[in-house]
Design a protein around this motif. Structure first.
Motif, PDB file in Angstrom:
ATOM      1  N   UNK A 111       0.847  -1.165   0.000  1.00  0.00           N
ATOM      2  CA  UNK A 111       0.000   0.000   0.000  1.00  0.00           C
ATOM      3  C   UNK A 111       0.896   1.232   0.000  1.00  0.00           C
ATOM      4  N   UNK A 112       0.545   2.184  -0.834  1.00  0.00           N
ATOM      5  CA  UNK A 112       1.238   3.467  -0.866  1.00  0.00           C
ATOM      6  C   UNK A 112       0.274   4.550  -0.437  1.00  0.00           C
ATOM      7  N   UNK A 113       0.711   5.415   0.446  1.00  0.00           N
ATOM      8  CA  UNK A 113      -0.148   6.484   0.955  1.00  0.00           C
ATOM      9  C   UNK A 113       0.370   7.816   0.434  1.00  0.00           C
ATOM     10  N   UNK A 114      -0.535   8.622  -0.078  1.00  0.00           N
ATOM     11  CA  UNK A 114      -0.209   9.974  -0.545  1.00  0.00           C
ATOM     12  C   UNK A 114      -0.951  10.960   0.345  1.00  0.00           C
ATOM     13  N   UNK A 115      -0.225  11.948   0.844  1.00  0.00           N
ATOM     14  CA  UNK A 115      -0.822  12.984   1.685  1.00  0.00           C
ATOM     15  C   UNK A 115      -0.562  14.316   1.000  1.00  0.00           C
ATOM     16  N   UNK A 116      -1.623  15.058   0.737  1.00  0.00           N
ATOM     17  CA  UNK A 116      -1.497  16.369   0.116  1.00  0.00           C
ATOM     18  C   UNK A 116      -1.466  17.417   1.226  1.00  0.00           C
ATOM     19  N   UNK A 167      -4.859   6.323  -0.640  1.00  0.00           N
ATOM     20  CA  UNK A 167      -3.980   5.153  -0.607  1.00  0.00           C
ATOM     21  C   UNK A 167      -4.181   4.364  -1.893  1.00  0.00           C
ATOM     22  N   UNK A 168      -3.104   3.744  -2.332  1.00  0.00           N
ATOM     23  CA  UNK A 168      -3.161   2.868  -3.495  1.00  0.00           C
ATOM     24  C   UNK A 168      -2.693   1.494  -3.052  1.00  0.00           C
ATOM     25  N   UNK A 224      -1.350  -2.223  -3.961  1.00  0.00           N
ATOM     26  CA  UNK A 224      -0.634  -2.905  -5.032  1.00  0.00           C
ATOM     27  C   UNK A 224      -1.500  -4.024  -5.596  1.00  0.00           C
ATOM     28  N   UNK A 225      -1.383  -4.238  -6.876  1.00  0.00           N
ATOM     29  CA  UNK A 225      -2.098  -5.331  -7.542  1.00  0.00           C
ATOM     30  C   UNK A 225      -1.586  -6.664  -7.005  1.00  0.00           C
ATOM     31  N   UNK A 226      -2.410  -7.669  -7.009  1.00  0.00           N
ATOM     32  CA  UNK A 226      -1.998  -8.987  -6.538  1.00  0.00           C
ATOM     33  C   UNK A 226      -0.723  -9.421  -7.249  1.00  0.00           C
ATOM     34  N   UNK A 227       0.257  -9.843  -6.478  1.00  0.00           N
ATOM     35  CA  UNK A 227       1.516 -10.284  -7.046  1.00  0.00           C
ATOM     36  C   UNK A 227       2.544  -9.180  -7.235  1.00  0.00           C
ATOM     37  N   UNK A 228       2.175  -7.930  -6.939  1.00  0.00           N
ATOM     38  CA  UNK A 228       3.077  -6.795  -7.080  1.00  0.00           C
ATOM     39  C   UNK A 228       3.341  -6.169  -5.720  1.00  0.00           C
ATOM     40  N   UNK A 229       4.485  -5.503  -5.606  1.00  0.00           N
ATOM     41  CA  UNK A 229       4.759  -4.754  -4.384  1.00  0.00           C
ATOM     42  C   UNK A 229       4.745  -3.251  -4.630  1.00  0.00           C
ATOM     43  N   UNK A 230       4.752  -2.834  -5.884  1.00  0.00           N
ATOM     44  CA  UNK A 230       4.701  -1.407  -6.200  1.00  0.00           C
ATOM     45  C   UNK A 230       3.253  -0.998  -6.453  1.00  0.00           C
ATOM     46  N   UNK A 231       2.931   0.236  -6.062  1.00  0.00           N
ATOM     47  CA  UNK A 231       1.544   0.693  -6.181  1.00  0.00           C
ATOM     48  C   UNK A 231       1.262   1.455  -7.463  1.00  0.00           C
ATOM     49  N   UNK A 232       2.250   1.598  -8.343  1.00  0.00           N
ATOM     50  CA  UNK A 232       1.983   2.312  -9.597  1.00  0.00           C
ATOM     51  C   UNK A 232       1.425   1.382 -10.668  1.00  0.00           C
ATOM     52  N   UNK A 233       1.098   0.152 -10.297  1.00  0.00           N
ATOM     53  CA  UNK A 233       0.522  -0.814 -11.237  1.00  0.00           C
ATOM     54  C   UNK A 233      -0.933  -1.079 -10.850  1.00  0.00           C
ATOM     55  N   UNK A 234      -1.550  -0.142 -10.182  1.00  0.00           N
ATOM     56  CA  UNK A 234      -2.926  -0.341  -9.732  1.00  0.00           C
ATOM     57  C   UNK A 234      -3.825   0.761 -10.257  1.00  0.00           C
ATOM     58  N   UNK A 235      -5.087   0.460 -10.327  1.00  0.00           N
ATOM     59  CA  UNK A 235      -6.074   1.476 -10.676  1.00  0.00           C
ATOM     60  C   UNK A 235      -6.992   1.739  -9.491  1.00  0.00           C
ATOM     61  N   UNK A 261      -7.816   3.227  -6.024  1.00  0.00           N
ATOM     62  CA  UNK A 261      -7.451   4.264  -5.069  1.00  0.00           C
ATOM     63  C   UNK A 261      -8.517   4.248  -3.973  1.00  0.00           C
ATOM     64  N   UNK A 262      -8.061   4.282  -2.729  1.00  0.00           N
ATOM     65  CA  UNK A 262      -8.969   4.187  -1.583  1.00  0.00           C
ATOM     66  C   UNK A 262      -8.741   5.335  -0.616  1.00  0.00           C
ATOM     67  N   UNK A 263      -9.763   5.672   0.177  1.00  0.00           N
ATOM     68  CA  UNK A 263      -9.513   6.575   1.307  1.00  0.00           C
ATOM     69  C   UNK A 263      -8.535   5.879   2.258  1.00  0.00           C
ATOM     70  N   UNK A 264      -7.660   6.639   2.873  1.00  0.00           N
ATOM     71  CA  UNK A 264      -6.618   6.050   3.718  1.00  0.00           C
ATOM     72  C   UNK A 264      -7.205   5.235   4.861  1.00  0.00           C
ATOM     73  N   UNK A 265      -8.244   5.741   5.512  1.00  0.00           N
ATOM     74  CA  UNK A 265      -8.835   4.993   6.636  1.00  0.00           C
ATOM     75  C   UNK A 265      -9.325   3.615   6.198  1.00  0.00           C
ATOM     76  N   UNK A 266      -9.948   3.554   5.036  1.00  0.00           N
ATOM     77  CA  UNK A 266     -10.429   2.266   4.537  1.00  0.00           C
ATOM     78  C   UNK A 266      -9.255   1.350   4.207  1.00  0.00           C
TER      79      UNK A 266
END
Length: 83
Positions: free
Chosen positions: A1-6, A22-23, A25-36, A38-43
């Motif tokens: 999971x990658x968290x972005x704070x503005x 928060x983003x 990661x797709x199953x089998x990946x550890x990087x979050x730039x391969x996902x579509x 995006x979730x609220x951080x609390x969730x």
């Protein structure tokens, strides 16, 4: 999971957190730039392996680090603004 704070501020005001996401990661990946997904951080934290009892303190730490980082960067770029 990658968290972005503005974090933003107006010219003569304090830094404020204006958004968090928060983003996962797709199953089998550890990087979050391969996902579509995006979730609220609390969730995202609820869906993670972080214990519920630690969720609030984790969010507080993330907020604190984000604001401290913005303040520190602001010392080096006091007048930087994107148009």
């Amino acid at each position: 999971m990658g968290i972005r704070v503005m974090v933003q501020r107006r010219k003569s005001s304090r830094w404020k957190i204006t958004g968090k996401l928060a983003k996962r990661a797709k199953a089998g990946y550890i990087v979050t730039n391969v996902t579509k997904r995006v979730l609220p951080v609390k969730k995202a934290i609820r869906l993670s392996k972080i214990k519920n009892s630690l969720a609030d303190s984790t969010m507080n730490k993330i907020d604190n680090i984000s604001l401290r980082t913005a303040k520190q960067i602001g010392l080096y770029y006091p007048t930087f603004r994107r148009s």
